[in-house]
Design a protein around this motif. Sequence first.
Motif, PDB file in Angstrom:
ATOM      1  N   MET A  52       0.839  -1.209   0.000  1.00  0.00           N
ATOM      2  CA  MET A  52       0.000   0.000   0.000  1.00  0.00           C
ATOM      3  C   MET A  52       0.868   1.250   0.000  1.00  0.00           C
ATOM      4  SD  MET A  52      -0.931   2.667   2.094  1.00  0.00           S
ATOM      5  CE  MET A  52      -0.804   2.188   3.800  1.00  0.00           C
ATOM      6  N   ALA A  65      -6.464   3.815   0.481  1.00  0.00           N
ATOM      7  CA  ALA A  65      -5.743   3.750   1.757  1.00  0.00           C
ATOM      8  C   ALA A  65      -6.137   4.889   2.695  1.00  0.00           C
ATOM      9  CB  ALA A  65      -4.234   3.721   1.513  1.00  0.00           C
ATOM     10  N   CYS A  67      -7.046   5.098   5.717  1.00  0.00           N
ATOM     11  CA  CYS A  67      -6.561   5.122   7.111  1.00  0.00           C
ATOM     12  C   CYS A  67      -5.038   5.160   7.196  1.00  0.00           C
ATOM     13  CB  CYS A  67      -7.111   3.941   7.897  1.00  0.00           C
ATOM     14  SG  CYS A  67      -6.289   2.364   7.568  1.00  0.00           S
ATOM     15  N   GLY A  69      -2.871   2.904   6.526  1.00  0.00           N
ATOM     16  CA  GLY A  69      -2.240   1.657   6.935  1.00  0.00           C
ATOM     17  C   GLY A  69      -2.515   1.245   8.365  1.00  0.00           C
ATOM     18  N   LEU A  71      -5.071  -0.320   9.448  1.00  0.00           N
ATOM     19  CA  LEU A  71      -5.951  -1.491   9.453  1.00  0.00           C
ATOM     20  C   LEU A  71      -7.343  -1.138   9.978  1.00  0.00           C
ATOM     21  CD1 LEU A  71      -5.802  -4.427   8.556  1.00  0.00           C
ATOM     22  CD2 LEU A  71      -5.093  -5.061  10.866  1.00  0.00           C
ATOM     23  N   CYS A  76      -7.643  -0.256   0.796  1.00  0.00           N
ATOM     24  CA  CYS A  76      -6.397  -0.636   0.128  1.00  0.00           C
ATOM     25  C   CYS A  76      -6.548  -2.056  -0.428  1.00  0.00           C
ATOM     26  CB  CYS A  76      -5.212  -0.564   1.093  1.00  0.00           C
ATOM     27  SG  CYS A  76      -5.372  -1.714   2.488  1.00  0.00           S
ATOM     28  N   LEU A  98     -11.621  -7.234   8.716  1.00  0.00           N
ATOM     29  CA  LEU A  98     -11.809  -5.976   7.991  1.00  0.00           C
ATOM     30  C   LEU A  98     -12.135  -6.220   6.523  1.00  0.00           C
ATOM     31  CD1 LEU A  98     -11.828  -2.938   8.389  1.00  0.00           C
ATOM     32  CD2 LEU A  98      -9.362  -2.920   7.926  1.00  0.00           C
ATOM     33  N   LEU A 111      -5.626  -7.015   1.997  1.00  0.00           N
ATOM     34  CA  LEU A 111      -5.433  -5.585   2.221  1.00  0.00           C
ATOM     35  C   LEU A 111      -3.962  -5.301   1.953  1.00  0.00           C
ATOM     36  CD1 LEU A 111      -7.581  -5.084   5.434  1.00  0.00           C
ATOM     37  CD2 LEU A 111      -8.204  -4.601   3.043  1.00  0.00           C
TER      38      LEU A 111
HETATM   39  S1  FES Z   1      -4.893   1.335   4.391  1.00  0.00           S
HETATM   40 FE1  FES Z   1      -6.641   1.189   5.683  1.00  0.00          FE
HETATM   41  S2  FES Z   1      -6.834  -0.952   5.984  1.00  0.00           S
HETATM   42 FE2  FES Z   1      -5.166  -0.803   4.624  1.00  0.00          FE
END
Ligand code: FES
Length: 133
Positions: A52, A65, A67, A69, A71, A76, A98, A111
């Motif tokens: 990502m 993406a 958030c 990264g 999670l 993503c 998720l 993801l």
């Molecule tokens: S960037 Fe949000 S869950 Fe992967």
Amino acid sequence: MGWRACISKWKDDRDGMAGTEFVERNRMAKVNFVGPGGGSQSIEIDDGISVMEGAVMGGIDGIDADCGGQLSCATCHVHVDSAWLSRLAPVGGDEDDLLDYAVGRDERSRLSCQIIMTPELDGLVLHVPETQH
Ligand code: FES
């Protein structure tokens, strides 16, 4: 500044390492992103960062993406090419939960913030979904 230099600078800022040190220590692997229309884009991503992160900094369309990264967004989402599925680390429990919120989830869904680049992933093929929302 090219995207590779951008990633190097970002890693420098994050890790407090000198740029030349970083470039010499890290290797890159190629990842191929196939868009919903069938076109593809290939970029090189440093070992040790997520797909990502590389995709966002490399300007790959369709990897939102939201958030960053953490999670917590599932935007993503990618579909891993069947030939590569068995070469990835298994889906973690939180990632699996998720993924239920990802649009168009199937057995190839991952993801991309949870796929960390290694030399073994050189040539990885990922299919970007039509939408993340
Ligand atoms: S960037 Fe949000 S869950 Fe992967």
